[in-house]
Design an enzyme around this catalytic site. Structure first.
Site, PDB file in Angstrom:
ATOM      1  CE  LYS A  66      -1.787  -1.164   4.080  1.00 50.64           C
ATOM      2  NZ  LYS A  66      -0.862  -2.194   4.614  1.00 50.64           N
TER       3      LYS A  66
ATOM      4  CG  HIS B 245       1.109  -0.976  12.120  1.00 52.84           C
ATOM      5  ND1 HIS B 245       1.750   0.204  12.414  1.00 52.84           N
ATOM      6  CD2 HIS B 245       1.302  -1.181  10.793  1.00 52.84           C
ATOM      7  CE1 HIS B 245       2.300   0.686  11.314  1.00 52.84           C
ATOM      8  NE2 HIS B 245       2.052  -0.140  10.311  1.00 52.84           N
TER       9      HIS B 245
ATOM     10  N   GLY C 170       5.774   0.574  10.645  1.00 59.92           N
ATOM     11  CA  GLY C 170       6.138   1.680  11.538  1.00 59.92           C
ATOM     12  C   GLY C 170       7.617   1.999  11.528  1.00 59.92           C
TER      13      GLY C 170
ATOM     14  CD  GLU D 290       1.652  -6.521   8.688  1.00 54.33           C
ATOM     15  OE1 GLU D 290       1.212  -5.381   8.903  1.00 54.33           O
ATOM     16  OE2 GLU D 290       1.018  -7.550   8.983  1.00 54.33           O
ATOM     17  N   PRO D 291       6.979  -3.868   6.833  1.00 54.58           N
ATOM     18  CG  PRO D 291       9.183  -4.148   6.116  1.00 54.58           C
ATOM     19  CD  PRO D 291       8.017  -4.898   6.695  1.00 54.58           C
TER      20      PRO D 291
ATOM     21  CG  PHE E 220      -4.390  11.389   2.728  1.00 52.86           C
ATOM     22  CD1 PHE E 220      -5.548  11.831   3.346  1.00 52.86           C
ATOM     23  CD2 PHE E 220      -4.391  11.247   1.346  1.00 52.86           C
ATOM     24  CE1 PHE E 220      -6.674  12.135   2.607  1.00 52.86           C
ATOM     25  CE2 PHE E 220      -5.517  11.554   0.600  1.00 52.86           C
ATOM     26  CZ  PHE E 220      -6.658  11.999   1.230  1.00 52.86           C
ATOM     27  CG  ASP E 221       2.321   9.394   5.527  1.00 48.23           C
ATOM     28  OD1 ASP E 221       1.891   8.628   6.410  1.00 48.23           O
ATOM     29  OD2 ASP E 221       3.500   9.375   5.124  1.00 48.23           O
TER      30      ASP E 221
END
Ligand SMILES: Cc1ncc(COP(=O)(O)O)c(C=O)c1O
Length: 433
Positions: free
Chosen positions: A93, A221, A261, A297-298, A345-346
């Site tokens: 993603k 996460h 993260g 899940e990097p 958004f980020d």
């Protein structure tokens, strides 16, 4: 340089010599992207130089990314050397760029997917279903049917309703319980939406037991853009308590998923991947025996620093302020509705640098010129489309270029074409350092 890049992954592809013909972004008449072997700044320079050498084209001033696949590769090497026990599953993603995905697939990295389309993209590259985790705790029923057909068995959950849904559709799925952790030190606090509070774990595990579902482990996460490495240690400790609870209920857990993260670019005097690894690696080893498989899940970690965005100054407004120096409003051709959606958004703070000024190419140079107060705006007609409200730059003109580094994560993937502005295209290079 990535050893496998030219042959195993992408086939033989010509490089590009400085001073040669105008830069081409694809091979021959195909749509296969060309991978250059220049530094990021030489790749950008060649691209700008080519504008004056080729015949005029309407799109030639469009903003563009330079993606350095060598940087993605180096992040992978760094991961393996600092967290050798933890198997990365790239959170696609964060940047589903096909060349990045192919490279990571060829390096044996797994994938964290959140939707059917992401899973399809990964399967289409020939990645085995066992290398995918469907890490979305609330899944559309038809997507669960799809993954059941594709044998993508690993998936996360954090609520009892999801367990009932999975029981109906894919009773043999390998379930991973996503628990809530402390994400208060992260830019994006995912715990607002996902993660089972520890006090709900007993009920969830008992429900899974009643439904004869196969729960194989725990995930968490700590939040994306995490600024505190200790959040990982705290989360590993929580995961341990859930493993113990599960053992007591008759489960035999085999998987720990430490989520994402991880920082995308080191922050001076702040978080670095080294600091995270120094806390996370020992915490995992202390609390989990070697027979427990540990994955992560990097997302941001792999791609943030690999992408540089070059934008063209399409307009300038001078703002007179009485007897003071004027300030300037610069308008560039990618914005908040495009790659810079990351600001909204980020929570990213983006920093402009001058790429070319008056035809002179100045990447990485400190210009010995007076700097003026200015703001930088995207190309749309909306006033939210502001990239830098207040910064200082030398006096620039329409036709000059700016560049922004660390633009690889959560940028292109959420860009829109609002107002008819195209998404910025990507040019690839592969540097050795
Ligand atoms: C379930 C899950 N895993 C992994 C990631 C990737 O996080 P990061 O880019 O911070 O590594 C995300 C990001 O939102 C996520 O939701």
């Amino acid at each position: 340089m990535i050893p496998q890049l030219e042959t195993a992954v992408f086939g033989q592809q010509p490089g590009f010599n400085i001073g040669g013909p105008p830069i081409k972004d694809t091979i021959g008449d195909t749509n296969v992207p060309m991978i250059h072997n220049l530094s990021v700044h030489d790749t950008a320079k060649q691209k700008l130089d080519s504008h004056s050498r080729v015949k005029w084209e309407t799109d030639q001033e469009n903003a563009f990314f330079v993606a350095n696949l060598g940087e993605v590769y180096r992040q992978h090497i760094r991961w393996n050397s600092l967290l050798p026990r933890i198997e990365p599953h790239f959170a696609i993603k964060s940047n589903p760029d096909p060349m990045v995905a192919k490279l990571l697939a060829s390096l044996g990295v797994g994938f964290d997917c959140a939707s059917k389309a992401e899973i399809q993209q990964v399967l289409d590259m020939g990645v085995e279903p066992s290398r995918i985790i469907y890490a979305n705790p609330c899944k559309q029923a038809s997507y669960i049917r799809y993954v059941a057909q594709q044998n993508v068995a690993k998936m996360t959950f954090d609520n009892a309703e999801e367990l009932h849904k999975i029981k109906m559709i894919y009773p043999n799925a390998e379930l991973v319980l996503r628990i809530l952790t402390d994400d208060s030190k992260s830019d994006c606090q995912l715990g607002l939406k996902f993660g089972a509070p520890l006090e709900t774990v007993d009920h969830l595990l008992r429900t899974a037991k009643e439904l004869s579902l196969n729960v194989i482990g725990v995930s968490f996460h700590v939040g994306s853009g995490c600024h505190d490495e200790n959040a990982f240690a705290d989360a590993v400790l929580r995961a341990r308590t859930v493993f113990d609870q599960a053992e007591a209920l008759g489960f035999h857990f085999t998987l720990l998923d430490v989520g994402g993260g991880f920082p995308g670019a080191d922050i001076k005097d702040g978080i670095t991947f080294e600091k995270v690894a120094a806390v996370l690696g020992p915490a995992v080893d202390e609390l989990f025996s070697p027979d427990i498989r540990v994955i992560a899940e990097p997302g941001r970690y792999y791609v943030a620093s690999a992408f540089t965005l070059c934008t063209h100054i399409i307009g300038r407004r001078t703002v007179m302020k009485g007897s003071e120096d004027p300030s300037y409003m610069y308008y560039v051709n990618d914005g908040m509705y495009g790659a810079f959606n990351c600001i909204l958004f980020d929570h990213q703070v983006v920093v402009p640098h001058v790429l070319s000024k008056n035809g002179r190419y100045v990447y990485g140079q400190k210009l010995n010129e007076t700097e003026y107060e200015c703001s930088i705006w995207g190309p749309t007609c909306d006033s939210i489309d502001c990239l830098n409200k207040s910064t200082r730059l030398p006096l620039l003109e329409e036709g000059d270029w700016l560049y922004y580094e660390n633009m690889g994560a959560y940028t292109i993937c959420a860009a829109s074409q609002f107002n008819g502005f195209q998404k910025s295209k990507v040019i690839y290079t592969n540097t050795s350092c």
